[in-house]
Motif scaffolding. Structure first.
Motif, mmCIF file in Angstrom:
data_model
loop_
_atom_site.group_PDB
_atom_site.id
_atom_site.type_symbol
_atom_site.label_atom_id
_atom_site.label_comp_id
_atom_site.label_asym_id
_atom_site.label_seq_id
_atom_site.Cartn_x
_atom_site.Cartn_y
_atom_site.Cartn_z
ATOM 1 N N TYR A 136 0.831 -1.265 -0.060
ATOM 2 C CA TYR A 136 0.018 0.017 -0.155
ATOM 3 C C TYR A 136 0.786 1.244 0.058
ATOM 4 O O TYR A 136 0.286 2.354 -0.084
ATOM 5 C CB TYR A 136 -0.889 0.178 1.284
ATOM 6 C CG TYR A 136 -1.886 -1.231 1.231
ATOM 7 C CD1 TYR A 136 -3.046 -1.038 0.167
ATOM 8 C CD2 TYR A 136 -1.728 -2.106 1.666
ATOM 9 C CE1 TYR A 136 -3.964 -1.838 -0.131
ATOM 10 C CE2 TYR A 136 -2.743 -3.251 1.781
ATOM 11 C CZ TYR A 136 -3.873 -3.286 0.670
ATOM 12 O OH TYR A 136 -4.673 -4.144 0.613
ATOM 13 N N VAL A 137 2.172 1.105 0.164
ATOM 14 C CA VAL A 137 3.028 2.145 0.045
ATOM 15 C C VAL A 137 2.806 3.272 -1.160
ATOM 16 O O VAL A 137 2.702 4.355 -1.108
ATOM 17 C CB VAL A 137 4.391 1.847 0.056
ATOM 18 C CG1 VAL A 137 5.522 3.174 -0.166
ATOM 19 C CG2 VAL A 137 4.654 1.545 1.507
ATOM 20 N N PRO A 138 2.560 2.498 -2.496
ATOM 21 C CA PRO A 138 2.399 3.507 -3.812
ATOM 22 C C PRO A 138 0.983 4.122 -3.449
ATOM 23 O O PRO A 138 0.949 5.423 -3.995
ATOM 24 C CB PRO A 138 1.962 2.309 -4.614
ATOM 25 C CG PRO A 138 2.911 1.318 -4.378
ATOM 26 C CD PRO A 138 2.691 1.205 -2.925
ATOM 27 N N LEU A 139 -0.011 3.790 -2.847
ATOM 28 C CA LEU A 139 -1.209 4.543 -2.654
ATOM 29 C C LEU A 139 -1.036 5.712 -1.864
ATOM 30 O O LEU A 139 -1.598 6.555 -2.162
ATOM 31 C CB LEU A 139 -2.235 3.710 -1.880
ATOM 32 C CG LEU A 139 -2.596 2.460 -2.978
ATOM 33 C CD1 LEU A 139 -3.865 1.620 -2.205
ATOM 34 C CD2 LEU A 139 -3.628 2.943 -4.099
ATOM 35 N N ILE A 140 -0.161 5.347 -0.704
ATOM 36 C CA ILE A 140 0.193 6.433 0.418
ATOM 37 C C ILE A 140 0.869 7.738 -0.588
ATOM 38 O O ILE A 140 0.489 8.891 -0.306
ATOM 39 C CB ILE A 140 0.968 5.978 1.354
ATOM 40 C CG1 ILE A 140 0.425 5.182 2.200
ATOM 41 C CG2 ILE A 140 1.496 7.189 2.099
ATOM 42 C CD1 ILE A 140 -1.175 5.497 2.736
ATOM 43 N N LYS A 141 1.876 7.175 -1.371
ATOM 44 C CA LYS A 141 2.644 8.158 -2.144
ATOM 45 C C LYS A 141 1.834 8.889 -3.065
ATOM 46 O O LYS A 141 1.978 10.228 -3.179
ATOM 47 C CB LYS A 141 3.813 7.514 -2.925
ATOM 48 C CG LYS A 141 5.004 7.140 -1.986
ATOM 49 C CD LYS A 141 6.068 6.416 -2.556
ATOM 50 C CE LYS A 141 7.049 6.055 -1.848
ATOM 51 N NZ LYS A 141 8.495 5.530 -2.435
ATOM 52 N N GLU A 142 0.865 8.236 -3.770
ATOM 53 C CA GLU A 142 -0.089 8.889 -4.668
ATOM 54 C C GLU A 142 -1.088 9.739 -4.004
ATOM 55 O O GLU A 142 -1.328 10.947 -4.202
ATOM 56 C CB GLU A 142 -0.949 7.883 -5.290
ATOM 57 C CG GLU A 142 -2.078 8.456 -6.394
ATOM 58 C CD GLU A 142 -2.768 7.165 -7.014
ATOM 59 O OE1 GLU A 142 -3.995 7.524 -7.020
ATOM 60 O OE2 GLU A 142 -2.234 6.281 -7.314
#
Length: 148
Positions: A136-142
């Motif tokens: 879920y790190v990419p979702l947070i970055k987005e």
């Protein structure tokens, strides 16, 4: 559950089709969300009392023991929604998935700390911390509008 999105400029309007073998509680919940629009009020239960929760007082939601709880300024309070329902309805309110069992209010996060394993640790305004799984790190970055 399988979800498909068909983006085509020739479509005149939004159409939602649910294909299922039978009417289940999960399908009824999905229909309730679609018909009722976004969740406007969260009602929580703790110590045999009902609480009307404002989104601003919720740090995160988490699942445990087949129940969903809200970590709030008032403590841990059980809610009668499933995480996927909350995720769908509260995205505009700043809630982002941190893990399979956690949905957090990004507005309460003071800082994020990256780890060597690729996950993140979120430090909240109440002094608590919660971990973001690698998935879920990419979702947070987005959500934070940061690249890399």
């Amino acid at each position: 559950m399988k979800i498909q999105i068909d983006l085509d400029p020739s479509h005149e309007e939004l159409e939602i089709i649910i294909r299922t073998k039978e009417m289940t509680e999960e399908v009824q919940h999905i229909l309730k969300i679609l018909e009722g629009g976004p969740i406007k009020q969260i009602v929580g239960i703790a110590d045999q009392q009902f609480y009307l929760l404002d989104f601003k007082e919720i740090y995160w939601f988490y699942s445990g023991g087949r129940k969903v709880f809200a970590q709030t300024t008032k403590g841990n309070i059980e809610v009668k929604y499933r995480l996927y329902e909350l995720e769908t309805s509260l995205q505009r309110e700043g809630f982002v998935r941190f893990s399979k069992s956690t949905l957090a209010n990004i507005k309460h996060v003071k800082s994020f700390e990256m780890s060597f394993s690729g996950s993140m640790c979120a430090h909240f305004s109440n002094g608590m911390k919660e971990y973001v799984s690698r998935k879920y790190v990419p979702l947070i970055k987005e959500a934070l509008n940061i690249g890399g």
